[in-house]
Design a protein around this motif. Structure first.
Motif, PDB file in Angstrom:
ATOM      1  N   UNK A  28       0.837  -1.316   0.204  1.00 35.74           N
ATOM      2  CA  UNK A  28      -0.029  -0.069   0.081  1.00 35.74           C
ATOM      3  C   UNK A  28       0.755   1.615  -0.060  1.00 35.74           C
ATOM      4  N   UNK A  29       0.549   2.242  -0.861  1.00 38.53           N
ATOM      5  CA  UNK A  29       1.262   3.229  -0.789  1.00 38.53           C
ATOM      6  C   UNK A  29       0.364   4.475  -0.621  1.00 38.53           C
ATOM      7  N   UNK A  30       0.505   5.063   0.354  1.00 36.22           N
ATOM      8  CA  UNK A  30      -0.214   6.372   0.924  1.00 36.22           C
ATOM      9  C   UNK A  30       0.400   7.553   0.018  1.00 36.22           C
ATOM     10  N   UNK A  31      -0.533   8.659   0.284  1.00 36.36           N
ATOM     11  CA  UNK A  31      -0.127   9.700  -0.430  1.00 36.36           C
ATOM     12  C   UNK A  31       0.436  10.785   0.450  1.00 36.36           C
ATOM     13  N   UNK A  32       0.886  10.317   1.319  1.00 39.04           N
ATOM     14  CA  UNK A  32       1.838  11.109   2.174  1.00 39.04           C
ATOM     15  C   UNK A  32       2.598  10.370   3.278  1.00 39.04           C
ATOM     16  N   UNK A  33       3.811  10.522   3.483  1.00 33.98           N
ATOM     17  CA  UNK A  33       4.446   9.548   4.226  1.00 33.98           C
ATOM     18  C   UNK A  33       6.021   9.915   4.490  1.00 33.98           C
ATOM     19  N   UNK A  34       6.814   9.065   4.942  1.00 39.43           N
ATOM     20  CA  UNK A  34       8.012   9.410   5.720  1.00 39.43           C
ATOM     21  C   UNK A  34       9.257   8.645   4.566  1.00 39.43           C
ATOM     22  N   UNK A  35      10.207   9.672   4.118  1.00 43.98           N
ATOM     23  CA  UNK A  35      11.107   8.823   3.340  1.00 43.98           C
ATOM     24  C   UNK A  35      11.987   7.872   3.940  1.00 43.98           C
ATOM     25  N   UNK A  36      12.263   6.932   3.136  1.00 46.70           N
ATOM     26  CA  UNK A  36      13.376   6.071   3.756  1.00 46.70           C
ATOM     27  C   UNK A  36      12.571   4.714   4.325  1.00 46.70           C
ATOM     28  N   UNK A  37      11.045   4.823   4.625  1.00 47.70           N
ATOM     29  CA  UNK A  37      10.409   3.872   5.275  1.00 47.70           C
ATOM     30  C   UNK A  37       9.692   2.853   4.156  1.00 47.70           C
ATOM     31  N   UNK A  38       9.494   1.807   4.468  1.00 41.72           N
ATOM     32  CA  UNK A  38       8.452   0.907   3.780  1.00 41.72           C
ATOM     33  C   UNK A  38       9.415  -0.111   2.846  1.00 41.72           C
ATOM     34  N   UNK A  39       8.469  -0.649   1.919  1.00 35.83           N
ATOM     35  CA  UNK A  39       9.075  -1.658   1.098  1.00 35.83           C
ATOM     36  C   UNK A  39      10.251  -1.194  -0.013  1.00 35.83           C
ATOM     37  N   UNK A  40      11.257  -1.937   0.019  1.00 28.76           N
ATOM     38  CA  UNK A  40      12.313  -1.562  -0.999  1.00 28.76           C
ATOM     39  C   UNK A  40      11.722  -1.960  -2.260  1.00 28.76           C
ATOM     40  N   UNK A  41      11.824  -1.121  -3.397  1.00 29.28           N
ATOM     41  CA  UNK A  41      11.484  -1.290  -4.582  1.00 29.28           C
ATOM     42  C   UNK A  41      12.320  -2.266  -5.432  1.00 29.28           C
ATOM     43  N   UNK A  42      11.929  -3.181  -6.285  1.00 28.47           N
ATOM     44  CA  UNK A  42      12.738  -3.973  -6.995  1.00 28.47           C
ATOM     45  C   UNK A  42      12.321  -4.095  -8.462  1.00 28.47           C
ATOM     46  N   UNK A  43      13.326  -4.260  -9.398  1.00 29.29           N
ATOM     47  CA  UNK A  43      12.979  -4.529 -10.920  1.00 29.29           C
ATOM     48  C   UNK A  43      11.951  -5.643 -10.903  1.00 29.29           C
ATOM     49  N   UNK A  52      -3.974   8.943 -11.897  1.00 31.31           N
ATOM     50  CA  UNK A  52      -3.268   7.528 -11.625  1.00 31.31           C
ATOM     51  C   UNK A  52      -2.546   7.073 -12.771  1.00 31.31           C
ATOM     52  N   UNK A  53      -1.460   6.330 -12.652  1.00 27.48           N
ATOM     53  CA  UNK A  53      -0.633   5.648 -13.554  1.00 27.48           C
ATOM     54  C   UNK A  53      -0.228   4.364 -13.001  1.00 27.48           C
ATOM     55  N   UNK A  54      -0.281   3.421 -13.886  1.00 27.27           N
ATOM     56  CA  UNK A  54       0.561   1.941 -13.486  1.00 27.27           C
ATOM     57  C   UNK A  54       1.871   2.147 -13.962  1.00 27.27           C
ATOM     58  N   UNK A  55       2.968   2.024 -13.109  1.00 26.25           N
ATOM     59  CA  UNK A  55       4.420   1.790 -13.553  1.00 26.25           C
ATOM     60  C   UNK A  55       5.023   0.824 -13.327  1.00 26.25           C
ATOM     61  N   UNK A  56       6.073   0.252 -13.794  1.00 27.91           N
ATOM     62  CA  UNK A  56       6.919  -1.008 -13.726  1.00 27.91           C
ATOM     63  C   UNK A  56       8.206  -0.424 -13.218  1.00 27.91           C
ATOM     64  N   UNK A  57       8.853  -0.828 -12.088  1.00 28.81           N
ATOM     65  CA  UNK A  57      10.243  -0.428 -11.673  1.00 28.81           C
ATOM     66  C   UNK A  57      11.064  -1.448 -12.612  1.00 28.81           C
ATOM     67  N   UNK A  58      12.103  -0.705 -13.203  1.00 28.54           N
ATOM     68  CA  UNK A  58      13.121  -1.321 -14.009  1.00 28.54           C
ATOM     69  C   UNK A  58      14.405  -1.091 -13.423  1.00 28.54           C
ATOM     70  N   UNK A  59      15.332  -1.686 -14.130  1.00 34.42           N
ATOM     71  CA  UNK A  59      16.777  -1.463 -13.696  1.00 34.42           C
ATOM     72  C   UNK A  59      17.059  -0.209 -13.423  1.00 34.42           C
ATOM     73  N   UNK A  60      16.701   0.882 -14.478  1.00 29.70           N
ATOM     74  CA  UNK A  60      17.072   2.280 -14.592  1.00 29.70           C
ATOM     75  C   UNK A  60      16.124   3.113 -14.123  1.00 29.70           C
ATOM     76  N   UNK A  61      14.925   2.762 -13.293  1.00 35.56           N
ATOM     77  CA  UNK A  61      13.952   3.676 -12.821  1.00 35.56           C
ATOM     78  C   UNK A  61      12.616   3.143 -12.943  1.00 35.56           C
ATOM     79  N   UNK A  62      11.723   3.993 -13.573  1.00 34.89           N
ATOM     80  CA  UNK A  62      10.343   3.516 -13.504  1.00 34.89           C
ATOM     81  C   UNK A  62       9.745   3.982 -15.046  1.00 34.89           C
ATOM     82  N   UNK A  63       8.849   2.963 -15.318  1.00 33.85           N
ATOM     83  CA  UNK A  63       8.370   2.856 -17.064  1.00 33.85           C
ATOM     84  C   UNK A  63       6.957   3.149 -16.639  1.00 33.85           C
TER      85      UNK A  63
END
Length: 260
Positions: free
Chosen positions: A186-201, A239-250
């Protein structure tokens, strides 16, 4: 459940994302003063089925709704912002309409939303609010990369919304997506940086900043689905759906050139 997509699954996600974006753009062009919300739902059904895809909404029955949803698209007008249940209402010039669509094709879902004003009689404050959600969405996407955390996305989105003076509701927000429409994280629309799930490709996320002009409090319609601002103020949702890639977000839910 958190899914990490394979290369072949990501290719299918691109197809689904483009379909969602193209349907939304087609519906936007057809949504003029006098258009009934039930017509929009019918058009969405025809386009989804015609593309060999499935709606993520028809049988959707979460704990917070009065399910199943039973329609093919969410149509939220003016003070409605989320889960707008299509009903017998003809759009008027100046209405602020949000269309939210999630579709499953090739076993992979994509989810996107757009807000826009119907006809030429828009309010300046509506345009500002819509643009703010779009900027917040872009800010969230910009920090979505391998190793970043979901809190980084939440913080980036919230910083834009807060700077523009909008109250932020954190009950409903972005989410993981893949073989089903709603997944962790879940990704709230406000929060603290450095917290939560680490994104992966290979991770797919649906990011969706939304605001109400002067409140963060929602009220549910008698239909059991449609969420409105408690004050009756106008709302916007991007809203957009994005994919995490090796270089960022698509971004997967961009319209093809034929519908832009």
């Amino acid at each position: 459940m958190i899914e990490i997509l394979s290369t072949s699954e990501l290719a299918r996600a691109r197809v689904t994302g483009a379909l969602v974006a193209d349907i939304l753009q087609a519906l936007r062009k057809r949504s003029i003063a006098g258009t009934n919300l039930l017509e929009i739902d019918r058009w969405a059904r025809e386009m989804i089925i015609g593309a060999g895809a499935q709606s993520c909404y028809v049988d959707y029955a979460p704990s917070f709704g009065r399910g199943p949803f039973g329609h093919y698209i969410c149509t939220a007008v003016n003070d409605a912002v989320l889960h707008g249940l299509p009903h017998d209402y003809a759009l008027a010039d100046g209405d602020l309409l949000t269309l939210d669509l999630a579709v499953l094709k090739g076993g992979i879902a994509a989810d996107a939303a757009i807000s826009f004003v119907v006809g030429p009689s828009g309010r300046a404050e509506d345009a500002v609010m819509i643009a703010t959600t779009e900027r917040a969405l872009a800010a969230g996407i910009a920090v979505a990369r391998p190793g970043a955390r979901t809190g980084d996305i939440s913080y980036a989105i919230g910083a834009v919304l807060s700077a523009a003076g909008y109250p932020i509701n954190t009950e409903f927000g972005g989410h993981g997506i893949g073989s089903t429409m709603h997944q962790e994280p879940h990704i709230t629309n406000n929060g603290r940086p450095g917290r939560g799930y680490a994104l992966r490709p290979g991770l797919l996320l649906a990011l969706e900043p939304w605001v109400m002009a002067d409140t963060a409090e929602l009220v549910t319609d008698p239909d059991g689905w449609t969420l409105r601002s408690v004050t009756g103020s106008r709302t916007a949702h991007s809203e957009h759906t994005i994919a995490i890639t090796d270089s960022g977000a698509e971004i997967l839910t961009l319209p093809t050139s034929a519908t832009q």
